[in-house]
Design a protein around this motif. Structure first.
Motif, PDB file in Angstrom:
ATOM      1  N   VAL A   1      -3.539   0.565  -3.295  1.00 26.62           N
ATOM      2  CA  VAL A   1      -3.497  -0.963  -3.043  1.00 26.62           C
ATOM      3  C   VAL A   1      -3.267  -1.523  -4.464  1.00 26.62           C
ATOM      4  O   VAL A   1      -3.716  -1.175  -5.309  1.00 26.62           O
ATOM      5  CB  VAL A   1      -4.144  -1.629  -1.858  1.00 26.62           C
ATOM      6  CG1 VAL A   1      -4.093  -0.853  -0.636  1.00 26.62           C
ATOM      7  CG2 VAL A   1      -5.462  -1.495  -2.660  1.00 26.62           C
TER       8      VAL A   1
ATOM      9  N   PRO B   1       0.932  -1.220   0.073  1.00 26.01           N
ATOM     10  CA  PRO B   1      -0.034   0.003  -0.021  1.00 26.01           C
ATOM     11  C   PRO B   1       0.920   1.327   0.023  1.00 26.01           C
ATOM     12  O   PRO B   1       2.079   1.471   0.532  1.00 26.01           O
ATOM     13  CB  PRO B   1      -0.645  -0.056   1.125  1.00 26.01           C
ATOM     14  CG  PRO B   1      -0.668  -1.819   1.493  1.00 26.01           C
ATOM     15  CD  PRO B   1       0.484  -2.048   1.253  1.00 26.01           C
TER      16      PRO B   1
ATOM     17  N   GLY C   1      -7.451   2.556  -5.360  1.00 22.93           N
ATOM     18  CA  GLY C   1      -7.249   3.856  -4.429  1.00 22.93           C
ATOM     19  C   GLY C   1      -8.106   4.941  -4.856  1.00 22.93           C
ATOM     20  O   GLY C   1      -9.234   4.960  -5.074  1.00 22.93           O
TER      21      GLY C   1
END
Length: 185
Positions: free
Chosen positions: A119, A97, A132
């Motif tokens: 991510v 992430p 995201g």
């Protein structure tokens, strides 16, 4: 047989209705977030989903964004484009992430500071998508720049005040020395 078929059909229909309600809730949630929710391919960064907030925050229609495979790259601020693209490649390779900031060009030509959180989705040990959110942090950046400017002005002013104080002190000391010299003569 007909009865069990009808029961099965009824169950499928109620599951379908529940799924539709669930999907509607999810979409309402996604579109209520104060940011642009998105998904793209991990290799070319072609967007496969972008939430409606893109229109409010950057002025682009989601369908235009999705129709052009190079849309994101083309809308990056020229000074930030190479770094943003490289960071994306690094993030996909790292499979972790991530968060980073860069500027994009809005439809009206404004520069918008974006905070990107994402991510990398992995299946069968391969990156299959990046998902995201883009958040507009322009006001925060402008406030930070203004604060920085005020701090510099304060440092300069205190330096000048300090120099004035030193000069006053020197003049005071010179005056004292001159007085003492006169006094002793």
């Amino acid at each position: 047989l007909t009865q069990s078929f009808n029961e099965m059909l009824s169950r499928i229909q109620s599951q379908d209705a529940a799924l539709s309600r669930s999907q509607e809730k999810l979409e309402a949630l996604i579109h209520s977030i104060d940011g642009i929710v998105w998904e793209c391919t991990p290799d070319t960064f072609q967007f496969t989903f972008v939430s409606r907030q893109v229109e409010r925050l950057l002025g682009y229609k989601p369908k235009d964004w999705l129709a052009n495979p190079q849309f994101w790259q083309e809308k990056l601020h020229p000074e930030d484009a190479a770094g943003a693209i490289q960071t994306c490649h690094d993030m996909v390779a790292g499979r972790e992430p991530y968060n980073y900031e860069y500027r994009m060009l809005a439809a009206d030509g404004r520069s918008v500071w974006i905070h990107e959180s994402g991510v990398v989705l992995i299946e069968n040990d391969q990156p299959v998508a990046v998902r995201g959110i883009f958040q507009d942090i322009t006001e925060h950046k402008l406030a930070a720049a203004e604060l920085d400017k005020l701090n510099k002005q304060l440092v300069d002013a205190s330096r000048q005040a300090g120099m004035a104080e030193v000069a006053t002190g020197v003049l005071h000391n010179v005056g004292n020395v001159q007085q003492r010299q006169r006094f002793h003569h």
